[in-house]
Motif scaffolding. Structure first.
Motif, short mmCIF file in Angstrom:
data_model
loop_
_atom_site.label_atom_id
_atom_site.label_comp_id
_atom_site.label_asym_id
_atom_site.label_seq_id
_atom_site.Cartn_x
_atom_site.Cartn_y
_atom_site.Cartn_z
N ASN A 95 0.83 -1.21 0.00
CA ASN A 95 0.00 0.00 0.00
C ASN A 95 0.86 1.26 0.00
O ASN A 95 0.55 2.24 -0.68
CB ASN A 95 -0.92 -0.01 1.22
N ILE A 96 1.97 1.20 0.76
CA ILE A 96 2.92 2.33 0.78
C ILE A 96 3.61 2.46 -0.57
O ILE A 96 3.75 3.56 -1.12
CB ILE A 96 3.94 2.15 1.91
N TRP A 97 4.05 1.33 -1.12
CA TRP A 97 4.72 1.35 -2.42
C TRP A 97 3.80 1.88 -3.52
O TRP A 97 4.24 2.61 -4.41
CB TRP A 97 5.21 -0.05 -2.77
N ARG A 108 3.10 5.81 -7.44
CA ARG A 108 2.11 6.65 -8.12
C ARG A 108 2.58 8.09 -8.23
O ARG A 108 2.54 8.69 -9.31
CB ARG A 108 0.78 6.59 -7.36
N TYR A 109 3.07 8.65 -7.12
CA TYR A 109 3.50 10.06 -7.13
C TYR A 109 4.97 10.20 -7.56
O TYR A 109 5.33 11.18 -8.20
CB TYR A 109 3.28 10.69 -5.76
N GLY A 110 5.80 9.23 -7.19
CA GLY A 110 7.20 9.32 -7.54
C GLY A 110 7.47 9.13 -9.02
O GLY A 110 8.42 9.69 -9.56
N SER A 157 -0.93 6.93 -13.26
CA SER A 157 -2.34 6.90 -12.90
C SER A 157 -2.55 5.87 -11.79
O SER A 157 -1.68 5.03 -11.54
CB SER A 157 -3.20 6.55 -14.11
N THR A 158 -3.70 5.91 -11.14
CA THR A 158 -3.99 4.93 -10.09
C THR A 158 -3.97 3.52 -10.65
O THR A 158 -3.47 2.59 -10.01
CB THR A 158 -5.36 5.22 -9.45
N ARG A 159 -4.51 3.35 -11.85
CA ARG A 159 -4.55 2.03 -12.48
C ARG A 159 -3.15 1.53 -12.77
O ARG A 159 -2.79 0.38 -12.44
CB ARG A 159 -5.35 2.10 -13.79
#
Length: 220
Positions: A181-183, A188-190, A194-196
């Protein structure tokens, strides 16, 4: 620094969104990985120490060396987990034209390793508690692979070690899901996905790993 870690652990989406425009800061992730590696090394040393008497008849006087190599192996393996996970996530994110440096991925993976510290910490305590209860078979002829295999199987199948294996399997699944979940948020931001695409990048390799872990216990 402590507040950053707590936020990354409990609210990773918020944490990585807030720091997405900043340069990667590897000091804290490196500290997390180092703690994980130290504890993994201790667990490796403990396991090797428990198994070393198995080879004492064939390799007299080498028990201490076996234990030391077990500790080194545990330490190095933990570092490799960090690097390999980062490389896998970076390469998979390239499929989706991910942006962002490898350092950002290493940072995200380092934060995600924090939950895994709990897993090895519990293993370390458990092995310390049951060490006097473990019965170690002896291999008299190290050149006999059948005898060696039978001894290792007998060692791992005794109740205290079977319980340890079950405990580690459960902890691996629980804390790896937390790490994933952290990864997911970190990648996603790093890597600006997209979320997918970030879900595919992280959850598919983690899912494969968890299937292997569960299968190795014989559940599936």
């Amino acid at each position: 620094m402590a507040s950053n870690l707590i936020t990354a652990l409990l609210r990773p989406d918020e944490f990585f969104d807030e720091h997405s425009g900043e340069e990667a800061a590897l000091a804290l992730p490196l500290g997390i990985v180092f703690v994980y590696a130290i504890l993994s090394g201790i667990v490796g040393y403990q396991m090797a120490s428990l198994m070393a008497p198995m080879y004492e008849a064939a390799l007299e006087g080498y028990g201490g060396i076996i234990a030391i190599f077990g500790g080194i192996g545990g330490f190095v393996s933990a570092i490799i987990v960090w690097i390999v996970a980062a490389v896998i996530f970076y390469l998979l994110s390239m499929i989706f034209s991910g942006e962002g440096s490898m350092k950002k991925v290493l940072e995200a993976v380092g934060y995600g390793i924090a939950p895994l510290i709990a897993s090895v910490g519990v293993a370390m305590v458990y092995l310390a508690i049951i060490k006097d209860q473990v019965i170690t078979p002896v291999i008299h002829d190290i050149m006999d692979p059948t005898a060696a295999e039978a001894a290792v199987e007998a060692f791992m199948n005794q109740q205290v070690m079977a319980d340890f294996t079950l405990l580690q399997t459960v902890l691996s699944v629980v804390f790896m899901i937390w790490a994933a979940n952290i990864w997911y948020s970190g990648i996603r931001y790093g890597r600006k996905l997209s979320t997918r695409n970030s879900a595919i990048t992280v959850f598919i390799p983690v899912g494969i790993y968890l299937i292997i872990v569960i299968a190795s216990y014989g559940v599936i």
